[in-house]
Design a protein around this motif. Structure first.
Motif, PDB file in Angstrom:
ATOM      1  N   LYS A 230     -96.080   9.285  20.484  1.00 51.49           N
ATOM      2  CA  LYS A 230     -95.547   8.622  19.311  1.00 51.49           C
ATOM      3  C   LYS A 230     -94.720   7.396  19.726  1.00 51.49           C
ATOM      4  O   LYS A 230     -93.635   7.149  19.184  1.00 51.49           O
ATOM      5  N   GLN A 233     -93.749   4.757  16.903  1.00 51.46           N
ATOM      6  CA  GLN A 233     -92.787   5.302  15.953  1.00 51.46           C
ATOM      7  C   GLN A 233     -91.411   5.476  16.602  1.00 51.46           C
ATOM      8  O   GLN A 233     -90.389   5.079  16.031  1.00 51.46           O
ATOM      9  N   GLU A 237     -87.759   3.748  16.004  1.00 49.23           N
ATOM     10  CA  GLU A 237     -86.664   4.607  15.547  1.00 49.23           C
ATOM     11  C   GLU A 237     -85.460   4.536  16.476  1.00 49.23           C
ATOM     12  O   GLU A 237     -84.305   4.491  16.016  1.00 49.23           O
TER      13      GLU A 237
END
Length: 271
Positions: A230, A233, A237
C-alpha cells in the motif's frame, strides 16, 4: 568453489526427509538473548568508581541501565536537542538521576577533557558518523590509558544487494563507508586502539525475540509488506519522510534476520 547444480524436480519433491527437516527447523539453536553488551561490560568489571560515556545516548535509557547494573556514573552525549530534552526530563524524574549527566555533542568532537572516561559505550549509532577517523581519534583522546570503547554496530554483508543498499542507506541516514567491518577495524587500529574482542552476533538476538514471543521481526516483516503493498496510500497518509524511515526500519530488522545485515560487538582498548 564450484557452482551448485540445479536442483531437479525429483530432488525437490521425492528425496527429501520431511521428518528430519521438521526436526531441524523447529528446534532452538540456543541464540543468545539481549543484554550481550552488558555481559561484556560485566566481564570488564565496570563498577562504581568508573565514569562511562554513553555516546549517541538518545533519551539516556542505556545510561540508566548502566547505572543500575554497575553503579557507575554516566555522561550521555547526543547531537539532537529533542533527545537531550527527553534525557534531561528522565534525569529529573529518575531516582538515580544524580549518576547521569547530559551533554550535547557529537562523536567527532566529544565535549570532554582528555582522559576523562574509563569506558565508552556505543550502541548501534556509528553507522551515522560522518567522519570516522575524527570520531575514533576523539574517542581515543577522552579515554584514560587502558580505557575501552565497547561498540555494538550493524554492518552490511555481501548478501545485501546494491539496490537494497542504496535505498536503505539513503532512507536511514547511513554513511555507506561505516557499514564495512573491515573498514571499521582498519580505522580503529589507525586511531590507536587494540582490538580485544570481535563478537559476530548475526541473527541471534532476532531469533531469540521470536522464540521468546516478542516477535519483533515478525511485526517488522508485516509492516514492510503493508508499506510496500500500500505504498501510494501510506506514503500519502504518513508523508514521504515518515514512510521511508518506517520502511527502512522494518527492513533493517528483516535484513538482520536473513543475513543481509550483521550486528557485531567490538571491545577496543586504548593504547
Amino acid at each position: 568453489m564450484a557452482e551448485p547444480h540445479a536442483i531437479t524436480i525429483d530432488e525437490m519433491y521425492s528425496l527429501r526427509n520431511v521428518d528430519a527437516v521438521d526436526r531441524a527447523l523447529n528446534r532452538s539453536y540456543q541464540p543468545r538473548r539481549s543484554g550481550l553488551m552488558f555481559a561484556v561490560l560485566d566481564d570488564l568489571e565496570v563498577g562504581p568508581d568508573d565514569l562511562v560515556l554513553d555516546i549517541g545516548g538518545r533519551e539516556a535509557s542505556h545510561s540508566f541501565a548502566l547505572v543500575q547494573m554497575f553503579g557507575c556514573r554516566v555522561v550521555s552525549v547526543d547531537p539532537l536537542e529533542s533527545n537531550n530534552a527527553r534525557a534531561r526530563a528522565a534525569v529529573a524524574e529518575h531516582p538515580l538521576g544524580s549518576r547521569v549527566s547530559i551533554r550535547p555533542g557529537v562523536m567527532e568532537d566529544i565535549p570532554a577533557a582528555d582522559g576523562e572516561f574509563d569506558l565508552i559505550f556505543s550502541h548501534d549509532m556509528f553507522f551515522q558518523v560522518v567522519d570516522a577517523d575524527r570520531a575514533l581519534a576523539d574517542s581515543h583522546r577522552v579515554l584514560k590509558p587502558g580505557g575501552r570503547l565497547v561498540l555494538y554496530q550493524t554492518f552490511a554483508t555481501d548478501r545485501l544487494e546494491p539496490r537494497e543498499r542504496d535505498q536503505l542507506f539513503t532512507d536511514l541516514a547511513v554513511v555507506p563507508e561505516r557499514m564495512s567491518p573491515e573498514d571499521f577495524e582498519k580505522r580503529a587500529q589507525a586511531a590507536g586502539f587494540h582490538l580485544e574482542l570481535t563478537d559476530v552476533v548475526g541473527s541471534e538476538l532476532r531469533e531469540a525475540f521470536e522464540e521468546d514471543g516478542i516477535n519483533l521481526t515478525s511485526r517488522q516483516l508485516l509492516y514492510a509488506a503493508r508499506l510496500l503493498r500500500k505504498s501510494e496510500q501510506l506514503r500519502a497518509e504518513l508523508g514521504d519522510i515518515d514512510y521511508r524511515v518506517e520502511l527502512g526500519n522494518a527492513l533493517w530488522g528483516v535484513y538482520q534476520m536473513i543475513g543481509k545485515l550483521e550486528p557485531r560487538i567490538y571491545v577496543l582498548r586504548r593504547s
